[in-house]
Design a protein around this motif. Structure first.
Motif, mmCIF file in Angstrom:
data_model
loop_
_atom_site.group_PDB
_atom_site.id
_atom_site.type_symbol
_atom_site.label_atom_id
_atom_site.label_comp_id
_atom_site.label_asym_id
_atom_site.label_seq_id
_atom_site.Cartn_x
_atom_site.Cartn_y
_atom_site.Cartn_z
ATOM 1 N N GLN A 1 46.697 44.475 36.564
ATOM 2 C CA GLN A 1 46.431 43.124 36.066
ATOM 3 C C GLN A 1 46.503 42.098 37.201
ATOM 4 O O GLN A 1 45.667 41.196 37.286
ATOM 5 C CB GLN A 1 47.418 42.748 34.961
ATOM 6 N N GLN A 2 47.486 42.240 38.071
ATOM 7 C CA GLN A 2 47.623 41.305 39.184
ATOM 8 C C GLN A 2 46.441 41.419 40.133
ATOM 9 O O GLN A 2 45.906 40.410 40.593
ATOM 10 C CB GLN A 2 48.935 41.550 39.937
ATOM 11 N N ARG A 3 45.997 42.648 40.415
ATOM 12 C CA ARG A 3 44.825 42.846 41.276
ATOM 13 C C ARG A 3 43.587 42.203 40.665
ATOM 14 O O ARG A 3 42.789 41.566 41.345
ATOM 15 C CB ARG A 3 44.563 44.335 41.514
ATOM 16 N N CYS A 4 43.422 42.367 39.351
ATOM 17 C CA CYS A 4 42.270 41.793 38.658
ATOM 18 C C CYS A 4 42.291 40.268 38.774
ATOM 19 O O CYS A 4 41.268 39.653 39.089
ATOM 20 C CB CYS A 4 42.258 42.214 37.190
ATOM 21 N N LEU A 5 43.442 39.659 38.548
ATOM 22 C CA LEU A 5 43.538 38.201 38.659
ATOM 23 C C LEU A 5 43.313 37.744 40.096
ATOM 24 O O LEU A 5 42.658 36.724 40.334
ATOM 25 C CB LEU A 5 44.885 37.710 38.129
ATOM 26 N N ASP A 6 43.812 38.501 41.062
ATOM 27 C CA ASP A 6 43.568 38.170 42.473
ATOM 28 C C ASP A 6 42.071 38.242 42.785
ATOM 29 O O ASP A 6 41.532 37.372 43.479
ATOM 30 C CB ASP A 6 44.342 39.109 43.396
ATOM 31 N N ASP A 7 41.400 39.275 42.262
ATOM 32 C CA ASP A 7 39.956 39.408 42.456
ATOM 33 C C ASP A 7 39.220 38.221 41.828
ATOM 34 O O ASP A 7 38.261 37.702 42.400
ATOM 35 C CB ASP A 7 39.434 40.718 41.855
ATOM 36 N N CYS A 8 39.675 37.798 40.661
ATOM 37 C CA CYS A 8 39.053 36.666 39.978
ATOM 38 C C CYS A 8 39.184 35.389 40.796
ATOM 39 O O CYS A 8 38.234 34.601 40.894
ATOM 40 C CB CYS A 8 39.676 36.469 38.593
ATOM 41 N N VAL A 9 40.328 35.176 41.381
ATOM 42 C CA VAL A 9 40.532 33.993 42.228
ATOM 43 C C VAL A 9 39.570 34.027 43.413
ATOM 44 O O VAL A 9 38.945 33.013 43.753
ATOM 45 C CB VAL A 9 42.003 33.902 42.698
ATOM 46 N N GLU A 10 39.417 35.199 44.023
ATOM 47 C CA GLU A 10 38.498 35.339 45.159
ATOM 48 C C GLU A 10 37.064 35.038 44.753
ATOM 49 O O GLU A 10 36.331 34.355 45.479
ATOM 50 C CB GLU A 10 38.584 36.745 45.749
ATOM 51 N N VAL A 11 36.645 35.525 43.588
ATOM 52 C CA VAL A 11 35.281 35.281 43.112
ATOM 53 C C VAL A 11 35.058 33.791 42.908
ATOM 54 O O VAL A 11 34.062 33.225 43.363
ATOM 55 C CB VAL A 11 34.994 36.066 41.798
ATOM 56 N N ALA A 12 35.995 33.134 42.235
ATOM 57 C CA ALA A 12 35.862 31.692 41.987
ATOM 58 C C ALA A 12 35.819 30.911 43.307
ATOM 59 O O ALA A 12 35.025 29.979 43.450
ATOM 60 C CB ALA A 12 37.009 31.190 41.110
#
Length: 78
Positions: free
Chosen positions: A61-72
């Motif tokens: 879950q943390q990796r997914c949220l980190d990936d989302c921040v990078e995309v944004a």
């Protein structure tokens, strides 16, 4: 008119990031913003809002949220 806010509810990592790409493109085109939420279970509804009731995110879950921040950030969307 105020800038639109697009809410993404994080779920399965691949589909979350895919949805986020579309949301970021739309937000950028409309000078909007993105908000990402991760829903977590609470054992007892009485504990909602109690800081002791929050669970830690799994590493996935943390990796997914980190990936989302990078995309944004790549899209330049707040």
């Amino acid at each position: 008119m105020s800038a639109p806010l697009i809410l993404i509810i994080a779920g399965e990592p691949k589909s979350t990031v895919t949805a986020l790409h579309g949301a970021c493109a739309a937000a950028r085109a409309q000078n909007g913003r993105i908000s990402i939420a991760q829903l977590v279970p609470v054992g007892n509804p009485v504990l909602l809002g109690d800081p002791h009731a929050y669970w830690s995110l799994t590493s996935e879950q943390q990796r997914c949220l980190d990936d989302c921040v990078e995309v944004a950030e790549d899209y330049g969307v707040p």
